[in-house]
Write a protein that holds these residues in place. Structure first.
Motif, PDB file in Angstrom:
ATOM      1  N   MET A 137       0.850  -1.186   0.000  1.00  0.00           N
ATOM      2  CA  MET A 137       0.000   0.000   0.000  1.00  0.00           C
ATOM      3  C   MET A 137       0.890   1.242   0.000  1.00  0.00           C
ATOM      4  SD  MET A 137      -3.058   0.939   2.677  1.00  0.00           S
ATOM      5  CE  MET A 137      -3.904  -0.580   2.283  1.00  0.00           C
ATOM      6  N   PHE A 138       0.851   2.013  -1.088  1.00  0.00           N
ATOM      7  CA  PHE A 138       1.701   3.187  -1.271  1.00  0.00           C
ATOM      8  C   PHE A 138       0.780   4.365  -1.560  1.00  0.00           C
ATOM      9  CE2 PHE A 138       4.807   5.755  -3.791  1.00  0.00           C
ATOM     10  CZ  PHE A 138       5.782   5.875  -2.820  1.00  0.00           C
ATOM     11  N   GLU A 139       0.491   5.141  -0.539  1.00  0.00           N
ATOM     12  CA  GLU A 139      -0.515   6.199  -0.638  1.00  0.00           C
ATOM     13  C   GLU A 139       0.104   7.520  -0.198  1.00  0.00           C
ATOM     14  OE1 GLU A 139      -4.444   7.140   1.868  1.00  0.00           O
ATOM     15  OE2 GLU A 139      -4.452   5.150   0.934  1.00  0.00           O
ATOM     16  N   ILE A 140       0.409   8.382  -1.188  1.00  0.00           N
ATOM     17  CA  ILE A 140       1.111   9.638  -0.892  1.00  0.00           C
ATOM     18  C   ILE A 140       0.390  10.820  -1.534  1.00  0.00           C
ATOM     19  CG2 ILE A 140       3.336   8.484  -0.631  1.00  0.00           C
ATOM     20  CD1 ILE A 140       4.016   9.409  -3.480  1.00  0.00           C
ATOM     21  N   ASN A 141      -0.914  10.743  -1.699  1.00  0.00           N
ATOM     22  CA  ASN A 141      -1.691  11.804  -2.351  1.00  0.00           C
ATOM     23  C   ASN A 141      -1.524  13.149  -1.643  1.00  0.00           C
ATOM     24  OD1 ASN A 141      -2.967   9.756  -3.980  1.00  0.00           O
ATOM     25  ND2 ASN A 141      -4.233   9.284  -2.205  1.00  0.00           N
ATOM     26  N   GLU A 142      -1.785  14.206  -2.404  1.00  0.00           N
ATOM     27  CA  GLU A 142      -1.895  15.566  -1.866  1.00  0.00           C
ATOM     28  C   GLU A 142      -0.660  15.979  -1.069  1.00  0.00           C
ATOM     29  OE1 GLU A 142      -5.968  16.815  -0.631  1.00  0.00           O
ATOM     30  OE2 GLU A 142      -6.368  14.671  -0.710  1.00  0.00           O
ATOM     31  N   ASN A 143       0.479  15.914  -1.753  1.00  0.00           N
ATOM     32  CA  ASN A 143       1.724  16.457  -1.241  1.00  0.00           C
ATOM     33  C   ASN A 143       2.377  17.266  -2.353  1.00  0.00           C
ATOM     34  OD1 ASN A 143       2.431  15.477   1.631  1.00  0.00           O
ATOM     35  ND2 ASN A 143       1.635  13.608   0.677  1.00  0.00           N
ATOM     36  N   SER A 179      -1.781  10.706  -6.401  1.00  0.00           N
ATOM     37  CA  SER A 179      -2.460  11.856  -7.011  1.00  0.00           C
ATOM     38  C   SER A 179      -2.133  13.164  -6.284  1.00  0.00           C
ATOM     39  CB  SER A 179      -3.970  11.623  -7.003  1.00  0.00           C
ATOM     40  OG  SER A 179      -4.461  11.615  -5.681  1.00  0.00           O
ATOM     41  N   HIS A 180      -2.463  14.274  -6.951  1.00  0.00           N
ATOM     42  CA  HIS A 180      -2.287  15.613  -6.375  1.00  0.00           C
ATOM     43  C   HIS A 180      -0.845  15.860  -5.949  1.00  0.00           C
ATOM     44  CE1 HIS A 180      -6.622  15.139  -6.190  1.00  0.00           C
ATOM     45  NE2 HIS A 180      -6.771  16.407  -5.889  1.00  0.00           N
ATOM     46  N   ASN A 181       0.091  15.546  -6.845  1.00  0.00           N
ATOM     47  CA  ASN A 181       1.488  15.862  -6.620  1.00  0.00           C
ATOM     48  C   ASN A 181       2.028  16.550  -7.872  1.00  0.00           C
ATOM     49  OD1 ASN A 181       2.667  14.823  -3.923  1.00  0.00           O
ATOM     50  ND2 ASN A 181       1.353  13.114  -4.568  1.00  0.00           N
ATOM     51  N   GLN A 182       3.342  16.530  -8.041  1.00  0.00           N
ATOM     52  CA  GLN A 182       3.952  17.204  -9.190  1.00  0.00           C
ATOM     53  C   GLN A 182       4.873  16.251  -9.950  1.00  0.00           C
ATOM     54  OE1 GLN A 182       5.755  20.895  -7.728  1.00  0.00           O
ATOM     55  NE2 GLN A 182       4.050  21.161  -6.297  1.00  0.00           N
ATOM     56  N   PHE A 183       4.482  14.987 -10.001  1.00  0.00           N
ATOM     57  CA  PHE A 183       5.250  14.020 -10.773  1.00  0.00           C
ATOM     58  C   PHE A 183       5.125  14.348 -12.259  1.00  0.00           C
ATOM     59  CE2 PHE A 183       4.262  11.474  -6.929  1.00  0.00           C
ATOM     60  CZ  PHE A 183       5.567  11.215  -6.524  1.00  0.00           C
ATOM     61  N   SER A 184       6.189  14.098 -12.989  1.00  0.00           N
ATOM     62  CA  SER A 184       6.200  14.478 -14.405  1.00  0.00           C
ATOM     63  C   SER A 184       6.818  13.349 -15.244  1.00  0.00           C
ATOM     64  CB  SER A 184       6.994  15.777 -14.588  1.00  0.00           C
ATOM     65  OG  SER A 184       8.331  15.616 -14.112  1.00  0.00           O
ATOM     66  N   LYS A 227      -4.110  14.302 -11.313  1.00  0.00           N
ATOM     67  CA  LYS A 227      -3.637  15.641 -10.954  1.00  0.00           C
ATOM     68  C   LYS A 227      -2.129  15.683 -10.741  1.00  0.00           C
ATOM     69  CE  LYS A 227      -8.051  17.082  -8.983  1.00  0.00           C
ATOM     70  NZ  LYS A 227      -8.776  17.642  -7.825  1.00  0.00           N
ATOM     71  N   ASN A 228      -1.411  15.241 -11.773  1.00  0.00           N
ATOM     72  CA  ASN A 228       0.034  15.379 -11.803  1.00  0.00           C
ATOM     73  C   ASN A 228       0.422  16.030 -13.125  1.00  0.00           C
ATOM     74  OD1 ASN A 228       1.588  14.135  -9.415  1.00  0.00           O
ATOM     75  ND2 ASN A 228      -0.038  12.625  -9.765  1.00  0.00           N
ATOM     76  N   LEU A 229       1.658  15.873 -13.535  1.00  0.00           N
ATOM     77  CA  LEU A 229       2.153  16.504 -14.766  1.00  0.00           C
ATOM     78  C   LEU A 229       2.638  15.467 -15.762  1.00  0.00           C
ATOM     79  CD1 LEU A 229       4.233  19.333 -13.007  1.00  0.00           C
ATOM     80  CD2 LEU A 229       1.903  19.505 -13.891  1.00  0.00           C
ATOM     81  N   PHE A 230       2.066  14.275 -15.712  1.00  0.00           N
ATOM     82  CA  PHE A 230       2.497  13.224 -16.629  1.00  0.00           C
ATOM     83  C   PHE A 230       2.140  13.591 -18.066  1.00  0.00           C
ATOM     84  CE2 PHE A 230       1.961  10.606 -12.711  1.00  0.00           C
ATOM     85  CZ  PHE A 230       3.296  10.211 -12.603  1.00  0.00           C
ATOM     86  N   ASP A 231       3.036  13.233 -19.000  1.00  0.00           N
ATOM     87  CA  ASP A 231       2.770  13.480 -20.422  1.00  0.00           C
ATOM     88  C   ASP A 231       3.058  12.209 -21.207  1.00  0.00           C
ATOM     89  OD1 ASP A 231       5.539  13.312 -20.575  1.00  0.00           O
ATOM     90  OD2 ASP A 231       5.823  15.483 -20.606  1.00  0.00           O
TER      91      ASP A 231
END
Length: 989
Positions: A415-421, A441-446, A466-470
């Protein structure tokens, strides 16, 4: 003898009388062997010669060798009949066995009031009548059993005050009155029990304060008073008891600060649980003097201030649980450095600063839960080296920087849950193979979502919203066979959808909205068997909506704001989908209900009607010609091979049948389809002119899946063919062909429970009433009881026992009287050794119903069915679906959190059926659902216990929270060596 007689005759008369009395007394103290055996045989007759006493045969052996009997010096001193299904009143003649010192009749169905006939057992020291059906009050003169050392009466229906005479039993070592209906208070006289070692009076309705005199009970080792209405402050005397090992006071109304004595002497204390109270103030620094504490639980109080540094240096600390308080300040940096920490739960506070760097210093950390705080900084690199870590939940903080590289691939992480950071960086090429929940979710991963994400083949939920994946969605994502929820919305993804999404057989939710995805919506989406939530809105999809999409049982569909064209599939032309197709200028509908352009209107319809008719005629001719050609080729191939497709069928019957295989085969037409599942299609087939029907499950004709299907088919046949129970669907016969198999069941008119609860769309063969009628509470309770009886039979009465592995509302079928029957045994697992865990090679089941230990370890016992049934109980009481909750939780997690924050149970009950006369029953069943969905398997009741509790919920004695049997709490207390305390009761680790 000739020498003794004269001497005897010369003795005085008073000596003769004394000797005769002495001999008579000795005879009264020890019954002859045959007289004791006669009492036992009388007991066997009284119990109507039950099978478990078949070995009570005096011709075989001495009764002292019978396993229920213990003899001392040839006389019976102990009688034990545990879990033997006794339903008769307590035998009134038991004390004819005059030397009985121990009686153990626990876990039966003994009715009536406390048996006063026990007063005739003058030597009785040990009495266990727990988990029976006794009612009424404990007699006021129970102190007549003056030699009692162990009095265990828990899990009965005893009520009223605890009699004052109990406090006069000064020889007591263990007093266990748990899970009854006792009210009143604990008097100061409790301090008279100076020899008492075990005090269990949990899950009752005690009120008032805990008397200070409890500090005089110097022999106390284990105290469990949880689950009452006790108020006031916690006596500081608890911390002066030198022998005290366990102190459970949680789930009361205790208030004030935690007071510590001037000298702390409870140095043997190993578990301290004061959670779920109203405690205020700071956590005392002196708690750090309890050097032997392994479990420390203060969660769900109103404690404030910092966490004392002294607690971080407790050398034996294993579980530290303080979530849902008002704690502030930074976390002591020494946590984990001096102790063998396994569980660290500090969620839902106001903590600041960094995580301690040494939490996994000893290599034991299993669960780290710190969500909903104000923690910041980067994660410690040491977490990447923590091979024991299984759950990391740190959402809604201010963490930043890159994730330690080794943490992504940590071997046991599930279980890896790191949302909203504020985490940054890119996903690595490989992830942990054991991950079941990946929520970032809600991070700045790209960057791109790497193809290596497919290495996590156990992922059930993947949430990267809600990240910056492309870049494009990698084709490798379709290689995740257990995926039930995929959330990639609000990124910068481009390109078409992967081409092989038909592999997502378990996918329930797919949200790709607010990206730049393009191309056509693939037809395969409509063939995903359990997909119910689909959001592709705010993208650049074009072309027509595939007609296959109409096959979805979509409860939430959104294709708005794309570039779609053409006609809306007819299945979506109703108000339920009124906002599903907005802002697609090229779409049209045949009816005005969707507020879209009508496909044919006004003069346009008249000008096109003739051309449409012509095209239709030509199309029909072409189709007919193609069909005839195909039919000719099939017939020719048939003759050439001298055999056809499934031309030979073998019928194996398990019941007396009134039909043949030809009756069944002729009914396998599309118009008779009533359902589809992961293992095949279900048909309703009429078998005679009287209008009788059967249900036929036909496995998919797919050679690739042949071995898997055959395994599932054989499992279902093996499980069902030998079962005869009113609450388990009846398997009539099986029919095997060359490339497919058929299972023929009794047909149940009211179909599955989920169609009634959640208004699921039925097929043409299904009555429309099912889609609109409301299932009232009496019927729901009836269904719960019936399904529980069926599962109880599988778990406790079948040899070998059967674990269903896929209990859910769609697998509970209803007959015309709404009697419930368990169905769909394709995933059943027979356990050869009851109680022994079996390991499955893969997790099977449905999202929302899967027990956490099953999803994480694939270890199977009957408790995974109990968990799933608990979810069904929550569905019955709330009306919500099993996958209800936020974006990364289920109905069970949502229900637990609702209760943990102190909200009223009545607020979550189904408004459609909530009436004042049913509230107590509904609350009772809801709380039972919570018990069944406890995190730890050992904390859940058995299905036999579930049946009993449901009967209590539905009977004339309606039980509230304080009287429901808290079996999930009893387990650690009854097993001294078992450290599975209820520290994980929040489902957070």
């Amino acid at each position: 003898m000739t020498k003794i007689t004269p001497l005897f005759t010369k003795m005085p008369l008073h000596f003769h009388l004394s000797l005769l009395l002495l001999l008579n007394h000795a005879q009264s103290q020890t019954l002859p062997h045959d007289q004791e055996q006669a009492v036992l045989l009388k007991l066997k007759r009284y119990l109507e010669n039950p099978p478990f006493l078949s070995h009570w045969n005096p011709s075989n052996s001495s009764h002292c060798s019978w396993p229920e009997i213990t003899c001392t010096k040839g006389s019976i001193t102990a009688l034990a009949m545990v879990n033997t299904n006794i339903t008769k009143p307590f035998p009134p003649f038991i004390c004819d066995l005059q030397n009985l010192s121990k009686i153990d009749f626990q876990m039966n169905h003994l009715p009536g009031e406390f048996p006063k006939s026990l007063y005739n057992c003058s030597k009785l020291e040990y009495l266990d009548l727990s988990q029976n059906w006794f009612v009424g009050k404990i007699p006021d003169d129970i102190d007549r059993l003056s030699n009692l050392r162990f009095l265990i009466l828990g899990a009965n229906n005893f009520s009223g005050d605890i009699p004052a005479s109990i406090w006069l039993l000064k020889e007591l070592r263990s007093l266990q009155l748990f899970d009854c209906q006792f009210n009143g208070t604990l008097p100061a006289e409790i301090g008279n029990l100076t020899n008492l070692e075990i005090l269990y009076i949990f899950n009752n309705n005690l009120i008032g304060e805990i008397p200070e005199t409890i500090g005089d009970m110097l022999a106390l080792e284990e105290v469990a008073l949880y689950g009452n209405q006790l108020s006031g402050e916690i006596p500081s005397g608890f911390f002066t008891l030198k022998n005290l090992r366990l102190l459970f006071l949680y789930r009361n109304r205790l208030s004030g600060e935690i007071r510590m004595p001037a000298v702390v002497e409870a140095l043997n204390l190993t578990i301290l649980d004061l959670s779920q109270n109203l405690l205020t103030g700071n956590i005392p620094e002196d708690l750090g003097k309890l050097k032997n504490v392994t479990g420390f639980a203060l969660q769900m109080n109103q404690l404030s201030g910092p966490i004392p540094e002294s607690l971080a240096r407790l050398p034996a600390l294993v579980d530290f649980v303080v979530f849902s308080n008002k704690l502030s300040g930074t976390l002591p940096l020494d946590f984990g450095l001096y102790s063998r920490l396994e569980t660290f739960q500090v969620a839902s506070n106001s903590l600041t600063g960094r995580l301690p760097a040494n939490l996994c210093y000893q290599g034991k950390l299993v669960g780290l839960t710190a969500y909903d705080n104000k923690l910041s900084g980067e994660l410690p690199e040491s977490l990447g080296n923590c091979a024991s870590l299984r759950a990391l939940r740190i959402s809604n903080n201010e963490f930043s920087g890159n994730i330690p590289s080794l943490l992504w691939t940590s071997l046991n992480l599930t279980m890896f849950e790191i949302n909203e950071n504020k985490f940054t960086g890119e996903l690595p090429q490989r992830l942990s193979t054991n991950l079941s929940l990946l929520s970032i979710s809600h991070n700045q991963f790209s960057g791109r979502i790497p193809a290596g994400v497919s290495s996590s083949t156990n992922v059930v939920v993947f949430n990267a919203s809600k990240n910056l994946f492309d870049g494009s969605i990698p084709q490798e994502l379709t290689a995740l066979p257990k995926l039930t929820k995929l959330l990639l919305d609000q990124n910068h993804l481009k390109g078409p959808l992967p081409s092989d999404i038909i592999s997502w057989k378990s996918l329930v939710t797919l949200n790709l909205s607010q990206n730049q995805l393009s191309g056509q919506i693939p037809d395969e989406i409509g063939r995903l068997p359990v997909l119910s939530e689909l959001d592709l809105s705010q993208n650049e999809f074009s072309g027509q909506i595939p007609s296959e999409l109409g096959r979805l049982r979509a409860t939430n569909l959104n294709l708005s704001s794309n570039q779609l064209t053409g006609r809306i599939p007819s299945e979506f032309e109703n108000l339920v989908y009124g906002s599903s197709f907005l802002n697609n200028s090229g779409l049209c509908a045949d009816t005005p209900v969707l507020n879209l352009t009508l496909c044919y209107s006004g003069s346009l319809r008249s000008t096109k009607r003739s051309s449409v008719s012509l095209v239709l005629i030509i199309s029909l001719v072409v189709v007919a010609s193609a069909f005839l050609c195909l039919l000719f080729l099939v017939i020719r191939a048939h003759k050439k091979r001298n055999k056809g497709f499934d031309t030979t069928w073998k019928l194996t019957s398990f019941q007396k049948l009134g039909f043949t295989e030809s009756n069944i085969l002729s009914g396998l037409t599309d118009r008779n389809i009533i359902g589809r599942g992961g293992y095949g299609t279900v048909y309703r087939v009429q078998i005679n002119h009287q209008g009788d029907f059967v249900a036929v499950k036909k496995t998919w004709n797919n050679r690739k899946l042949e071995h898997k299907l055959e395994k599932a088919f054989l499992a279902e046949v093996e499980a069902l063919s030998s079962i005869r129970h009113n609450n388990i669907v009846k398997l009539l016969c099986c029919i095997s062909g060359e490339s497919s198999w058929l299972l023929v069941y009794e047909y149940l008119e009211n179909h599955s429970l989920d169609r009634w609860l959640h208004k699921k769309n039925g097929s043409s063969a299904m009555s429309g009433s099912v889609q609109h009628a409301v299932l009232d509470w009496p019927k729901r309770l009836q269904i719960a009881l019936g399904a529980a009886h069926g599962l109880s039979y599988m778990h406790h009465d079948c040899v070998p026992l059967i674990v269903h592995r896929d209990v859910k509302s769609s697998n509970i079928l209803l007959d015309s009287e709404f009697n419930a029957k368990i169905a769909d045994f394709g995933l059943a697992k027979l356990l050869i050794n009851p109680g022994e865990l079996a390991t499955m090679s893969a997790v099977a089941g449905s999202f929302g119903y899967i027990a956490p230990e099953y999803a994480q370890t694939t270890r199977v016992n009957e408790k995974i069915d109990v968990y799933s049934f608990g979810v069904v109980l929550l569905e019955l009481t709330t009306g919500k679906e099993a996958n209800y909750g936020d974006e990364y939780s289920s109905l069970a997690e949502w229900a637990w959190r609702h209760v943990q924050v102190g909200s009223s149970v009545e607020d979550v009950l189904d408004e459609e059926i909530k009436e004042p006369c049913y509230l107590e029953e509904m609350c009772c069943v809801f709380k039972l659902g919570l018990m069944c969905t406890a995190t730890l398997p050992a904390s859940r009741p058995s299905m036999k216990e579930v049946v009993q509790m449901l009967l209590r919920c539905s009977g004339p004695l309606v039980y509230g929270e304080k009287n429901l049997r808290g079996y999930y709490d009893v387990a650690p207390l009854l097993k001294d060596s078992n450290r599975e305390s209820r520290l994980d009761i929040d489902n957070d680790s």
